[in-house]
Scaffold this active site. Structure first.
Site, mmCIF file in Angstrom:
data_model
loop_
_atom_site.group_PDB
_atom_site.id
_atom_site.type_symbol
_atom_site.label_atom_id
_atom_site.label_comp_id
_atom_site.label_asym_id
_atom_site.label_seq_id
_atom_site.Cartn_x
_atom_site.Cartn_y
_atom_site.Cartn_z
ATOM 1 N N LYS A 210 0.861 -1.179 0.000
ATOM 2 C CA LYS A 210 0.000 0.000 0.000
ATOM 3 C C LYS A 210 0.900 1.231 0.000
ATOM 4 O O LYS A 210 1.537 1.546 0.995
ATOM 5 C CB LYS A 210 -0.930 0.024 1.209
ATOM 6 C CG LYS A 210 -1.956 1.144 1.144
ATOM 7 C CD LYS A 210 -2.901 1.124 2.312
ATOM 8 C CE LYS A 210 -4.062 2.085 2.101
ATOM 9 N NZ LYS A 210 -3.640 3.437 1.702
ATOM 10 N N PHE A 299 -1.409 -1.064 -10.343
ATOM 11 C CA PHE A 299 -1.820 -2.316 -9.704
ATOM 12 C C PHE A 299 -3.070 -2.935 -10.312
ATOM 13 O O PHE A 299 -3.495 -4.003 -9.875
ATOM 14 C CB PHE A 299 -2.018 -2.132 -8.194
ATOM 15 C CG PHE A 299 -2.915 -0.989 -7.796
ATOM 16 C CD1 PHE A 299 -4.289 -1.036 -8.001
ATOM 17 C CD2 PHE A 299 -2.378 0.134 -7.204
ATOM 18 C CE1 PHE A 299 -5.111 0.009 -7.624
ATOM 19 C CE2 PHE A 299 -3.198 1.192 -6.816
ATOM 20 C CZ PHE A 299 -4.573 1.127 -7.025
ATOM 21 N N LYS A 383 -7.509 -3.284 3.310
ATOM 22 C CA LYS A 383 -6.238 -2.621 3.595
ATOM 23 C C LYS A 383 -5.828 -2.909 5.034
ATOM 24 O O LYS A 383 -6.662 -2.942 5.945
ATOM 25 C CB LYS A 383 -6.333 -1.115 3.340
ATOM 26 C CG LYS A 383 -7.417 -0.408 4.107
ATOM 27 C CD LYS A 383 -7.540 1.045 3.665
ATOM 28 C CE LYS A 383 -8.716 1.726 4.380
ATOM 29 N NZ LYS A 383 -8.921 3.112 3.911
#
Length: 514
Positions: A210, A299, A383
């Protein structure tokens, strides 16, 4: 449409907790909305201004202005007035903004004034308004809700879909599909407390770094490249490095999802604030590019040479992405085919720890079998990032609006200086339950030393534990630092203010700069 009708609906929506009632109220308003007004009406209801920041502070908004006795302002007139106010620049700008604002408020009734002040001050909070508006548009137009939702996802903005839908009915939805050159709302992630939890919830998955950059969506159509932010603002002219990178890819037409980042000479990511400043700057882009070069890290791939990839599983989209984009331009990724295997779980945790050690924000865990749900915070992306906390002191609080009317909500947070005084770090109204709101309203009034119209200033005695995503530099606050995404975890009655965290402790959390 009269502003009074919009303001009344806003109050009624904020005052009810029932989703069905909120939807019915919005649908009733949309039935009377002219198609051309729909984007502005929806934006106002969501508490946003099409013009962005107006340069008007709370000190100006707090000045009383005699109200009109009957409603006459239309939404179009308000939008035109705010557009004019936003355009004010140069010498005497503050005085001119004040004059224009007073003229606008003077034409508004008291309920309209209240709405305008909250709108301009960023204090209109209705709760999941965009999602509710989609359902309400479906009701108002008799269109299937899932088709309206997909049109919004692929059409870029809720306002554009609303305008077409109110003008031409359900048949208008066929116009909205994935089109190269027209941005779509990005897929977003929910939160998991740990990598292990994410693995258990998703099954076979990919664990990705991330990055703490700016989300970008890159559209390539032959020699033409366009770049958009997550809010669909076009920033192509500010990112020549990304344009150049996109033109090297062996494809004629593609839409890629990713981040734009900057790294120092050692390869570590530079602070988010530097990246945001560079992306936000429109002046002297060549010099800015030379002083802080940026690069994309992709991504996902949404379409490629005429093939729509949105409905394909993550695994297939990743394969297409890997074939198109070279490794240095892709986000690091680890595939976990069997999350139940101890070795796989250990590898996933080690990957996350390594990402943090490299200076990244954390990881995003993505189910391998999930489609790309544009515009949705899907449960297929989770996340995981460490949570920072600080014990801070409440310095003041502002009265809430809507469902929080009559309760002290927005907290002014302070950190302890070496001399025992306190410096403001920022504000937050997030993380507060109804019970906590009731308690802090009573407690803060007990501690009040001043009672301005907007709230209370209090004795610096109450310690609150605040979670946040990071620390960044800011000229807005006295010590030059502020918190990113601050939210209340709990109050700490066990701690005196003398044990609150210090300015030095906060500064120590600033990202290292090379």
């Amino acid at each position: 449409m009269l502003l009074a009708d919009l303001a009344r609906t806003s109050r009624e929506v904020a005052a009810t907790s029932a989703r069905s009632r909120k939807t019915a109220l919005l649908a009733e308003l949309f039935r009377t909305t002219e198609p051309a007004e729909a984007p502005t009406v929806i934006t106002y209801l969501a508490g946003r201004l099409p013009q962005g920041r107006l340069g008007v502070g709370w000190s100006v908004l707090a000045e009383p202005v005699p109200a009109a006795t009957s409603p006459s302002l239309t939404v179009a007139q308000v939008d035109a007035a705010l557009t004019g106010l936003a355009a004010v620049r140069g010498t005497g700008a503050q005085a001119e903004r004040r004059r224009l604002l007073v003229a606008l408020l003077g034409a508004a009734t008291e309920p309209e004034q209240e709405f305008l002040i909250r709108l301009i001050g960023g204090e209109v909070r209705q709760g999941a308004l965009d999602a509710l508006a989609v359902d309400a548009l479906a009701v108002a137009s008799t269109a299937p809700a899932d088709q309206v939702r997909r049109a919004v996802m692929l059409g870029g903005t809720l306002g554009a879909v609303a305008r077409a839908l109110l003008a031409d009915g359900p048949d208008a939805l066929a116009r909205f599909g994935l089109t190269v050159g027209r941005p779509v709302l990005p897929m977003l992630a929910h939160t998991a407390r740990s990598v292990e939890e994410a693995l258990d919830r998703l099954g076979p998955c990919a664990v990705e770094e991330k990055l703490d950059g700016i989300r970008i969506q890159v559209h390539r159509d032959g020699p033409a490249v366009r770049i958009f932010t997550r809010t669909l603002e076009e920033i192509t002219d500010r990112l020549p490095e990304v344009v150049a990178a996109a033109l090297t890819l062996p494809a004629e037409r593609a839409v890629l999802d990713g981040e734009v980042i900057a790294v120092d000479p050692t390869g570590r990511p530079r602070p988010f604030q530097q990246i945001a400043g560079r992306v936000g700057s429109r002046l002297d882009v060549p010099s800015a590019t030379e002083s802080l070069p940026l690069s994309p890290a992709f991504f996902d791939l949404l379409t490629l040479d005429g093939q729509d990839l949105l409905e394909l599983p993550t695994e297939r989209r990743h394969a297409e992405l890997d074939a198109l984009v070279p490794g240095p331009l892709r986000v690091r990724r680890l595939v976990v085919a069997d999350p139940a295997a101890p070795a796989a779980r250990q590898a996933a945790s080690a990957f996350a720890e390594a990402a943090l050690a490299r200076g990244q924000e954390g990881v995003v865990v993505k189910a391998l079998d999930s489609p790309y749900t544009a515009g949705r915070r899907g449960s297929a992306w989770l996340k995981v990032k460490p949570v920072h906390t600080l014990d801070l002191v409440v310095l003041a609080a502002e009265w809430g609006h809507g469902r929080r009317a009559g309760r002290l909500s927005n907290l002014h947070l302070g950190t302890r200086r070496a001399d025992g005084s306190f410096a403001m770090l920022g504000k937050t109204f997030k993380g507060l339950t109804d019970a906590l709101l009731a308690w802090q309203t009573e407690e803060l009034q007990r501690l009040a030393v001043e009672r301005p119209a907007w709230g209370v200033r209090v004795r610096p005695e109450l310690v609150v534990e605040i979670a946040f995503d990071g620390v960044q530099r800011s000229s807005r606050y006295p010590e030059g630092v502020t918190l990113r995404f601050a939210r209340v975890l709990r109050y700490r009655p066990d701690k005196p203010a003398t044990e609150a965290d210090t300015v030095e402790a906060v500064r120590a959390l600033l990202p290292k700069e090379s």
